[in-house]
Design a protein around this motif. Structure first.
Motif, PDB file in Angstrom:
ATOM      1  N   UNK A  55      28.711  77.251  27.528  1.00 33.43           N
ATOM      2  CA  UNK A  55      27.266  77.099  27.290  1.00 33.43           C
ATOM      3  C   UNK A  55      26.884  77.728  25.949  1.00 33.43           C
ATOM      4  N   UNK A  56      27.490  78.875  25.634  1.00 32.68           N
ATOM      5  CA  UNK A  56      27.215  79.537  24.355  1.00 32.68           C
ATOM      6  C   UNK A  56      27.686  78.654  23.200  1.00 32.68           C
ATOM      7  N   UNK A  57      28.865  78.072  23.364  1.00 34.79           N
ATOM      8  CA  UNK A  57      29.406  77.215  22.298  1.00 34.79           C
ATOM      9  C   UNK A  57      28.471  76.032  22.041  1.00 34.79           C
ATOM     10  N   UNK A  58      27.945  75.457  23.140  1.00 34.20           N
ATOM     11  CA  UNK A  58      27.017  74.330  22.996  1.00 34.20           C
ATOM     12  C   UNK A  58      25.750  74.763  22.259  1.00 34.20           C
ATOM     13  N   UNK A  59      25.220  75.897  22.701  1.00 26.30           N
ATOM     14  CA  UNK A  59      23.982  76.413  22.101  1.00 26.30           C
ATOM     15  C   UNK A  59      24.214  76.750  20.622  1.00 26.30           C
TER      16      UNK A  59
END
Ligand SMILES: [Zn+2]
Length: 232
Positions: A55-59
């Protein structure tokens, strides 16, 4: 009806059940189950952390894209600034405000990106620690499993022998009695009890005299309180 054959059958059947219970309640087995639960819990945790990292990578991708857009915006604002008539004070001030807003936005985005890097690093650390815990737990689990297999091998052979003894007695019991026995055993065990001092020895309920004489006459009687078969 031949209740004594059933009684003999039950005696051996209960012995088999007792061995099976002992195998199930083995302290090593209990530890083994706990160890398995621990590993499963770690696997779940691992997956959750991985999801958070994803999720962090996407954000991060979203933020970097926004950052690029804002930088491009500032470049275009600067070009517009150069094309402006320096005498047009209002237009210059408005454009300066616009540039300031863009710079604020860049600062906000950079701040969030920096937070994300910190979070990412923390999650990576957690991931390593969970992986390590799980690996250690797996070692413990494997050892316990070997111990349990060794321990239960002897007991399981014993159980098999006892079950064989029980099977050999099956033919000595009248089929209708056996059916009754198995039906009662689903709810309560032992399914057959002796009459003792005018009471059902399964639940210690005193029985009416009509019931007592039925039992003495060798009829099939079930206790109205506990459902067991009562024999003399
Ligand atoms: Zn009873």
């Amino acid at each position: 009806m031949d209740f004594e054959s059933l009684w003999a059958y039950q005696t051996e059947d209960l012995k088999a059940d007792a061995i099976a219970t002992e195998i199930r309640r083995s302290p090593i087995r209990v530890k083994l189950e706990k160890s398995r639960d621990f590993i499963m819990e770690r696997q779940k945790q691992y997956k959750q952390i991985e999801d958070s990292i994803a999720a962090i990578a996407d954000r991060k991708d979203v933020l970097i894209h926004a950052l690029e857009n804002t930088i491009a915006q500032i470049e275009s604002q600067q070009q517009r600034m150069e094309a402006l008539d320096p005498e047009d004070g209002d237009a210059v001030a408005a454009l300066r405000d616009e540039v300031a807003r863009s710079r604020d936005e860049i600062r906000t985005l950079e701040k969030e990106l920096s937070h994300m890097s910190t979070d990412s690093a923390a999650y990576d650390k957690q991931l390593r620690s969970v992986r390590l815990d799980a690996a250690k737990a797996k070692q413990t689990f494997d050892q316990l499993k070997t111990d349990y297999e060794n321990e239960s091998k002897v007991r399981k052979e014993e159980l098999e022998q006892q079950r064989a003894r029980v099977r050999n007695l099956e033919s000595t019991v009248e089929p209708s009695l056996m059916a009754e026995y198995l039906a009662i055993k689903k709810h309560t065990t032992p399914p057959v009890v002796r009459l003792q001092y005018g009471q059902c020895s399964g639940c210690n309920t005193s029985l009416p005299s009509a019931t007592l004489s039925k039992i003495r006459n060798g009829a099939l009687v079930e206790c109205e309180t506990c459902g067991r078969m009562i024999i003399q």
